[in-house]
Design a protein around this motif. Sequence first.
Motif, mmCIF file in Angstrom:
data_model
loop_
_atom_site.group_PDB
_atom_site.id
_atom_site.type_symbol
_atom_site.label_atom_id
_atom_site.label_comp_id
_atom_site.label_asym_id
_atom_site.label_seq_id
_atom_site.Cartn_x
_atom_site.Cartn_y
_atom_site.Cartn_z
ATOM 1 N N VAL A 11 0.854 -1.186 0.000
ATOM 2 C CA VAL A 11 0.000 0.000 0.000
ATOM 3 C C VAL A 11 0.891 1.237 0.000
ATOM 4 C CG1 VAL A 11 -1.816 1.272 1.205
ATOM 5 C CG2 VAL A 11 -1.788 -1.240 1.277
ATOM 6 N N LEU A 12 0.643 2.106 -0.953
ATOM 7 C CA LEU A 12 1.352 3.371 -1.067
ATOM 8 C C LEU A 12 0.374 4.466 -0.668
ATOM 9 C CD1 LEU A 12 4.075 4.513 -2.037
ATOM 10 C CD2 LEU A 12 3.097 4.623 -4.331
ATOM 11 N N ALA A 33 -3.242 0.497 -3.488
ATOM 12 C CA ALA A 33 -2.760 -0.827 -3.099
ATOM 13 C C ALA A 33 -2.566 -1.698 -4.329
ATOM 14 C CB ALA A 33 -3.743 -1.487 -2.143
ATOM 15 N N GLY A 34 -1.691 -2.650 -4.184
ATOM 16 C CA GLY A 34 -1.469 -3.640 -5.242
ATOM 17 C C GLY A 34 -1.197 -4.983 -4.606
ATOM 18 N N ALA A 52 10.721 -0.940 -2.985
ATOM 19 C CA ALA A 52 11.123 -0.055 -4.082
ATOM 20 C C ALA A 52 10.424 -0.414 -5.394
ATOM 21 C CB ALA A 52 12.639 -0.090 -4.265
ATOM 22 N N THR A 53 10.535 -1.651 -5.805
ATOM 23 C CA THR A 53 9.972 -2.043 -7.103
ATOM 24 C C THR A 53 8.448 -1.956 -7.114
ATOM 25 O OG1 THR A 53 11.862 -3.526 -7.422
ATOM 26 C CG2 THR A 53 9.956 -3.861 -8.851
ATOM 27 N N LEU A 58 3.178 1.146 -8.408
ATOM 28 C CA LEU A 58 1.934 1.733 -7.917
ATOM 29 C C LEU A 58 1.859 3.249 -8.069
ATOM 30 C CD1 LEU A 58 1.530 -0.283 -4.592
ATOM 31 C CD2 LEU A 58 0.218 -0.575 -6.710
ATOM 32 N N PHE A 59 3.000 3.918 -8.040
ATOM 33 C CA PHE A 59 3.022 5.384 -7.983
ATOM 34 C C PHE A 59 2.258 6.068 -9.116
ATOM 35 C CE2 PHE A 59 4.850 9.623 -8.602
ATOM 36 C CZ PHE A 59 4.551 10.170 -7.364
ATOM 37 N N PRO A 60 2.391 5.642 -10.371
ATOM 38 C CA PRO A 60 1.630 6.346 -11.427
ATOM 39 C C PRO A 60 0.119 6.324 -11.179
ATOM 40 C CG PRO A 60 3.294 4.935 -12.397
ATOM 41 C CD PRO A 60 3.260 4.617 -10.927
#
Length: 107
Positions: A11-12, A33-34, A52-53, A58-60
């Motif tokens: 989760v970001l 989340a992914g 990191a990966t 998820l960031f975009p």
Amino acid sequence: LDLAHRTYEVVLKATAIAKTVGETAYLVEVQQAGIFTISGFPNEQLEQILEATCPNALFPFLRETMSSVINNGGFPPLLLQPVNFDTMYQQKKVSENAKSADKSITH
């Protein structure tokens, strides 16, 4: 059951607060989340993949959601700047190693 395949939820989270003359114009919190199935990597690399990966993937989506929510609310556009999660992870590891070295020196 194949134990080589492990599934993880990452989760970001991001928060944007805009203030005008000391008052809050808006506060937006987004969680993206992914679910990731990771296999074939040694445990030593798993932490870097998860920290990191996966956030890089998820960031975009988080960035787009944040922008859409703010724009749809009628506020001026906000576009989050790119984040280098690989560099953040490396800095975290350097910091942890330095703290570990400090502890081993003190008695």
